[in-house]
Design an enzyme around this catalytic site. Structure first.
Site, PDB file in Angstrom:
ATOM      1  CG  HIS A  36      38.312  -3.270 -16.479  1.00 11.25           C
ATOM      2  ND1 HIS A  36      37.890  -2.525 -15.412  1.00 11.25           N
ATOM      3  CD2 HIS A  36      39.151  -4.219 -15.975  1.00 11.25           C
ATOM      4  CE1 HIS A  36      38.438  -2.997 -14.304  1.00 11.25           C
ATOM      5  NE2 HIS A  36      39.213  -4.015 -14.626  1.00 11.25           N
ATOM      6  CG  ASP A  45      38.659  -4.651 -11.035  1.00 12.03           C
ATOM      7  OD1 ASP A  45      38.917  -5.494 -11.902  1.00 12.03           O
ATOM      8  OD2 ASP A  45      39.340  -3.618 -10.874  1.00 12.03           O
ATOM      9  CG  HIS A 120      41.261  -2.255  -7.958  1.00  8.26           C
ATOM     10  ND1 HIS A 120      41.468  -1.902  -9.276  1.00  8.26           N
ATOM     11  CD2 HIS A 120      41.620  -1.157  -7.217  1.00  8.26           C
ATOM     12  CE1 HIS A 120      41.905  -0.656  -9.332  1.00  8.26           C
ATOM     13  NE2 HIS A 120      42.023  -0.194  -8.091  1.00  8.26           N
ATOM     14  CD  GLU A 122      45.701  -0.369  -9.346  1.00  9.58           C
ATOM     15  OE1 GLU A 122      46.096   0.052 -10.442  1.00  9.58           O
ATOM     16  OE2 GLU A 122      44.830  -1.250  -9.231  1.00  9.58           O
ATOM     17  CG  HIS A 176      43.726  -2.982 -16.431  1.00  4.28           C
ATOM     18  ND1 HIS A 176      42.928  -3.113 -15.316  1.00  4.28           N
ATOM     19  CD2 HIS A 176      43.247  -1.922 -17.126  1.00  4.28           C
ATOM     20  CE1 HIS A 176      41.999  -2.175 -15.345  1.00  4.28           C
ATOM     21  NE2 HIS A 176      42.174  -1.435 -16.427  1.00  4.28           N
ATOM     22  CD  GLU A 181      40.680  -7.440 -15.145  1.00  2.00           C
ATOM     23  OE1 GLU A 181      40.455  -7.019 -14.000  1.00  2.00           O
ATOM     24  OE2 GLU A 181      41.086  -6.713 -16.080  1.00  2.00           O
TER      25      GLU A 181
END
Length: 271
Positions: A36, A45, A120, A122, A176, A181
């Protein structure tokens, strides 16, 4: 002192008693070990999914499972890419198998509802496949476990985005290692954030398709897809409060009649 909602803090006897006498709801945080950028830890995450799960569990009287730490492969257009150092990923079949196995395990423990809370991007479709397989198998055996899948950022509403980003939200496709975050981490784990290492770069400009093998030069030098320069602990507090409230409402709606908020007695499911 309020007893912990986290499974890893409990002994086996307390866990079994809490699950048997409570809402019979288990929340499974799902994260990843993924870069990150230079300012956030690899387990961002995991930490965020676990924290949101904890607040949600307190609101609905649930228990939080030990988190799924590793996630599916980082994608270049959503996480910088699996080619970046430090990112440590699972393949699709492994991710599906973990979700399937854990659904069966919590059903075996006596849970009647399971929420997989994803942190996360994905992971989602592979969690879905594993949980769908497990719930179908359980139903064929007469076990009526219900499952719910959520990604916490889907519960951040437009007014909150406008307030946090001051009208400059770059879009989820490049969020991201950015403001969301980083702000949440500043609120929850400020000791793990190095603001001095934020690379204040423009949002990534990536093609609307994937190329394999990955072309590393397409990923920004920071590994992040947008800048975290606007991040703040105050924004993180606001995001956590509003996201948790929206998630609580969603869980109560999904399992209507089964659970109620923690300031009201739980329904007796099998009364």
């Amino acid at each position: 002192m309020t007893a912990s909602v986290f499974m890893e803090d409990l002994d086996a006897f307390t866990y079994r008693e809490r699950l048997a006498t409570g809402s019979r709801l288990v929340i499974v945080p799902v994260g990843s070990v993924e870069q990150h950028g230079p300012h956030l830890p690899l387990t961002t995450d995991v930490l965020l999914a676990r924290a949101v799960s904890g607040r949600l569990a307190e609101a609905v009287g649930a228990l939080v499972a030990a988190p799924i730490v590793y996630g599916y492969k980082s994608q270049q257009r959503s996480g910088g890419g699996n080619h970046l150092g430090g990112t440590t990923s699972l393949d699709a079949t492994t991710m599906i198998a973990i979700a399937r196995s854990l659904t069966h395990e919590f059903a075996r423990h006596g849970a009647e509802r399971v929420v997989f809370l994803n942190g996360h991007f994905e992971n989602y479709q592979f969690l879905y496949e594993g949980v769908e397989l497990a719930t179908t198998e359980l139903a064929s055996r007469g076990t009526g476990l219900e499952a719910m899948l959520v990604s916490y950022w889907d519960f951040v509403d437009e007014p909150t985005l406008d307030e946090v980003y001051a009208g400059s939200f770059p879009g989820w496709e490049v969020e991201h290692g950015g403001v969301l975050e980083t702000s949440l981490m500043l609120h929850l784990h400020p000791e793990l954030v190095d603001l001095g290492r934020i690379m204040d770069l423009p949002p990534a400009e990536l093609p609307r398709y994937d190329v394999l093998p990955v072309r590393p030069e397409l990923t920004p030098a920071s590994g992040c897809l947008s800048s975290a320069a606007r991040a703040s602990a105050g924004a993180g507090r606001l995001l956590l409060e509003r996201t948790t409230a929206a998630l609580t409402e969603a869980v109560e709606d999904a399992f209507a009649g089964s659970i109620r908020c923690n300031d009201v007695a739980f329904s007796e499911i099998n009364a």
